[in-house]
Design a protein around this motif. Structure first.
Motif, PDB file in Angstrom:
ATOM      1  N   GLN A   1       1.079  -1.297  -0.007  1.00  0.00           N
ATOM      2  CA  GLN A   1       0.167  -0.315   0.301  1.00  0.00           C
ATOM      3  C   GLN A   1       0.976   0.970  -0.111  1.00  0.00           C
ATOM      4  O   GLN A   1       0.628   2.003  -0.818  1.00  0.00           O
ATOM      5  N   VAL A   2       2.180   1.205   1.400  1.00  0.00           N
ATOM      6  CA  VAL A   2       2.999   2.318   0.976  1.00  0.00           C
ATOM      7  C   VAL A   2       3.478   2.666  -0.491  1.00  0.00           C
ATOM      8  O   VAL A   2       3.665   3.281  -1.373  1.00  0.00           O
TER       9      VAL A   2
ATOM     10  N   TYR B   1       2.676   1.581  -3.277  1.00  0.00           N
ATOM     11  CA  TYR B   1       1.894   1.528  -4.743  1.00  0.00           C
ATOM     12  C   TYR B   1       1.489   3.254  -4.288  1.00  0.00           C
ATOM     13  O   TYR B   1       1.634   4.194  -4.937  1.00  0.00           O
ATOM     14  N   LYS B   2       1.520   3.986  -3.480  1.00  0.00           N
ATOM     15  CA  LYS B   2       1.292   5.073  -3.236  1.00  0.00           C
ATOM     16  C   LYS B   2       2.592   6.046  -3.234  1.00  0.00           C
ATOM     17  O   LYS B   2       2.098   7.343  -4.168  1.00  0.00           O
TER      18      LYS B   2
ATOM     19  N   GLY C   1       0.903   7.289  -7.355  1.00  0.00           N
ATOM     20  CA  GLY C   1       0.381   8.596  -6.334  1.00  0.00           C
ATOM     21  C   GLY C   1       0.919   9.830  -6.568  1.00  0.00           C
ATOM     22  O   GLY C   1       0.625  11.227  -6.261  1.00  0.00           O
ATOM     23  N   SER C   2       2.012   9.813  -6.010  1.00  0.00           N
ATOM     24  CA  SER C   2       3.196  11.138  -5.820  1.00  0.00           C
ATOM     25  C   SER C   2       3.425  11.861  -7.060  1.00  0.00           C
ATOM     26  O   SER C   2       3.226  12.539  -6.499  1.00  0.00           O
TER      27      SER C   2
ATOM     28  N   VAL D   1       2.835  12.072   0.304  1.00  0.00           N
ATOM     29  CA  VAL D   1       2.271  10.636   0.233  1.00  0.00           C
ATOM     30  C   VAL D   1       2.176  10.486   2.427  1.00  0.00           C
ATOM     31  O   VAL D   1       3.216  11.022   2.321  1.00  0.00           O
TER      32      VAL D   1
ATOM     33  N   HIS E   1       1.423   8.703   4.992  1.00  0.00           N
ATOM     34  CA  HIS E   1       0.454   7.138   5.420  1.00  0.00           C
ATOM     35  C   HIS E   1       0.135   7.066   6.965  1.00  0.00           C
ATOM     36  O   HIS E   1       1.306   6.811   7.337  1.00  0.00           O
TER      37      HIS E   1
ATOM     38  N   TYR F   1      -4.268   3.734  -6.625  1.00  0.00           N
ATOM     39  CA  TYR F   1      -3.149   4.998  -5.960  1.00  0.00           C
ATOM     40  C   TYR F   1      -3.238   5.693  -6.977  1.00  0.00           C
ATOM     41  O   TYR F   1      -2.564   6.687  -6.152  1.00  0.00           O
TER      42      TYR F   1
ATOM     43  N   HIS G   1      -3.196   9.477  -8.603  1.00  0.00           N
ATOM     44  CA  HIS G   1      -3.272  10.255  -8.269  1.00  0.00           C
ATOM     45  C   HIS G   1      -4.194  10.965  -9.512  1.00  0.00           C
ATOM     46  O   HIS G   1      -4.005  11.099 -10.686  1.00  0.00           O
TER      47      HIS G   1
END
Length: 453
Positions: free
Chosen positions: A169-170, A172-173, A177-178, A202, A204, A450, A452
């Protein structure tokens, strides 16, 4: 030539060490594995595999030592059973520099590696290889590694997967997503390399990880590397269904292998994905000669150098059971442990003894071995694919580089003649090559959520 046939996928299975799967063979006069500390050993291997149009080089790893057998590291060190072992990720830049298409599946243990820094290491390699890296997700299974990293013992098996879910999860972010796709404009006139409004912090806050920061790398060709995984326990399959794009299994017969392949595909569907979203590979030994007789002569030659005891010592670490405590013909008792669940499960309903294990490990390892002429080997590989639903194989080395040279020179042309193996590489990243699609995670994969928006 036959058309429309399923093309066999192929990884070379290796490790940044001397003894990997088939133990004792480092003593063979043609084996060069003791040169594993040199760049030339790895660049030469990469070029050889690219000549054979291998999809990838899959590099295993451990961060502990095998100390279960006889409760010591004596045979581990004498026979170099995956010890000494060097970092697999550091090999990639050199190999990528001398190849254009070969993929790299890299094992890294998430239990001992902070996700923030690991994300940067993989993004860096994805940039340097132009999108040819994959990550083999492992949580570890050795108590020796846990103790070396400051833990009293291995984290409980299913609990490690809970941690792994959050780790992904971390990642993927960070990976997805960053940074937005168009964050980097590299405009000298405007003095803007990256647009600040398109780079996101990010944040989390989880059970295992607390991360607040920007991904350190701009988006790489794949963003998320191709995700490999090898768990076959119930919890491991659940994890695979959600995250894995390639799953590595160890099969002993076709019926059991088909059942395992079916479970993997079912796990993908349960996670909202397509059954074919996961490519399944099986570990395999191949000994091939110009004729069947030549192949069996080579098999006999290899047996004379192999160490069955070293193979069993390796298997001890996989199961957490010290087989040296048993008499040769004493039945081995199944013991539940936090080691590799598929390995311990094989002992559950079988009348295993140390003698039988030594016989199984006659070639220094316990993978299935296919022996024969090029046509016989091709027949067997096609049969495994057709009868089990496998997508391909992780081909081990027995004697290096001889095992790969023989396969490339003898088996590959036969498979190509039958239309079962590619005759050239496709364009694009490792993911694009494996799945005939795009460079990025497909939209039905959990990692894509994830991104953006």
């Amino acid at each position: 030539m036959a058309h429309g046939k399923k093309k066999i996928l192929l990884n070379a299975f290796n490790m940044n060490c001397i003894g990997h799967i088939n133990h004792g063979l480092w003593t063979h006069p043609q084996d060069t594995s003791t040169q594993f500390n040199t760049i030339e050993y790895w660049t030469g291997l990469a070029q050889l595999l690219e000549r054979g149009l291998f999809d990838g080089l899959f590099i295993a790893d451990i961060v502990g030592v095998y100390d279960v057998y006889q409760q010591s590291v004596d045979i581990t060190l004498k026979e170099s059973i995956q010890s000494p072992v060097n970092d697999p990720l550091l090999l990639v830049s050199a190999m990528a520099a001398v190849t254009k298409n070969l993929g790299f599946g890299l094992t890294a243990n998430l239990t001992y590696e902070p996700p923030y820094l690991f994300a940067r290491r993989m993004s860096t390699l994805d940039h340097l290889t132009r999108g040819r890296v994959g990550w083999n997700i492992v949580t570890g299974y050795l108590d020796s590694a846990a103790k070396a990293m400051g833990l009293a013992a291995q984290v409980e098996h299913d609990r490690r997967y809970d941690q792994a879910d959050e780790y992904l999860q971390v990642l993927y972010k960070l990976w997805e997503g960053s940074w937005e796709d168009d964050a980097v404009i590299n405009n000298r006139q405007q003095r803007i390399y990256a647009q600040p409004e398109k780079v996101h912090k990010v944040s989390h806050r989880g059970e295992f990880y607390q991360v607040e920061g920007y991904h350190l790398c701009e988006p790489s060709p794949q963003r998320t590397p191709v995700l490999f995984q090898a768990g076959s326990s119930e919890r491991g399959l659940q994890f695979a269904g959600r995250h894995a794009e390639c799953v590595f299994i160890s099969g002993q017969n076709k019926a059991a292998t088909k059942a395992q392949v079916d479970k993997v595909r079912t796990s993908a569907v349960a996670a909202g994905r397509h059954p074919e979203d996961i490519k399944v590979f099986m570990g395999l030994n191949v000994i091939v000669g110009q004729t069947e007789a030549a192949a069996w002569a080579k098999h006999a030659e290899y047996l004379s150098y192999a160490s069955a005891e070293a193979g069993v010592a390796h298997f001890c670490a996989s199961t957490g059971i010290d087989f040296s405590e048993y008499a040769l013909d004493e039945p081995i008792q199944y013991v539940k442990s936090n080691a590799i669940q598929s390995a311990t499960k094989t002992l559950q309903n079988n009348d295993w003894t140390r003698r039988k294990l030594l016989e199984q490990h006659a070639l220094g390892g316990r993978y299935i071995t296919v022996v024969g002429s090029p046509a016989q080997v091709a027949d067997e590989l096609e049969s495994w694919i057709a009868e089990t639903g496998l997508d391909g194989f992780n081909l081990t080395r027995i004697v290096t580089p001889e095992s790969y040279v023989d396969f490339i020179d003898l088996v590959i042309p036969e498979l190509q003649r039958r239309g079962s193996y590619k005759t050239e590489y496709d364009d694009g990243t490792l993911r694009a090559k494996l799945f005939q699609g795009g460079a990025r995670l497909p939209e039905q994969h959990t990692g894509s959520t994830y991104r953006h928006s």
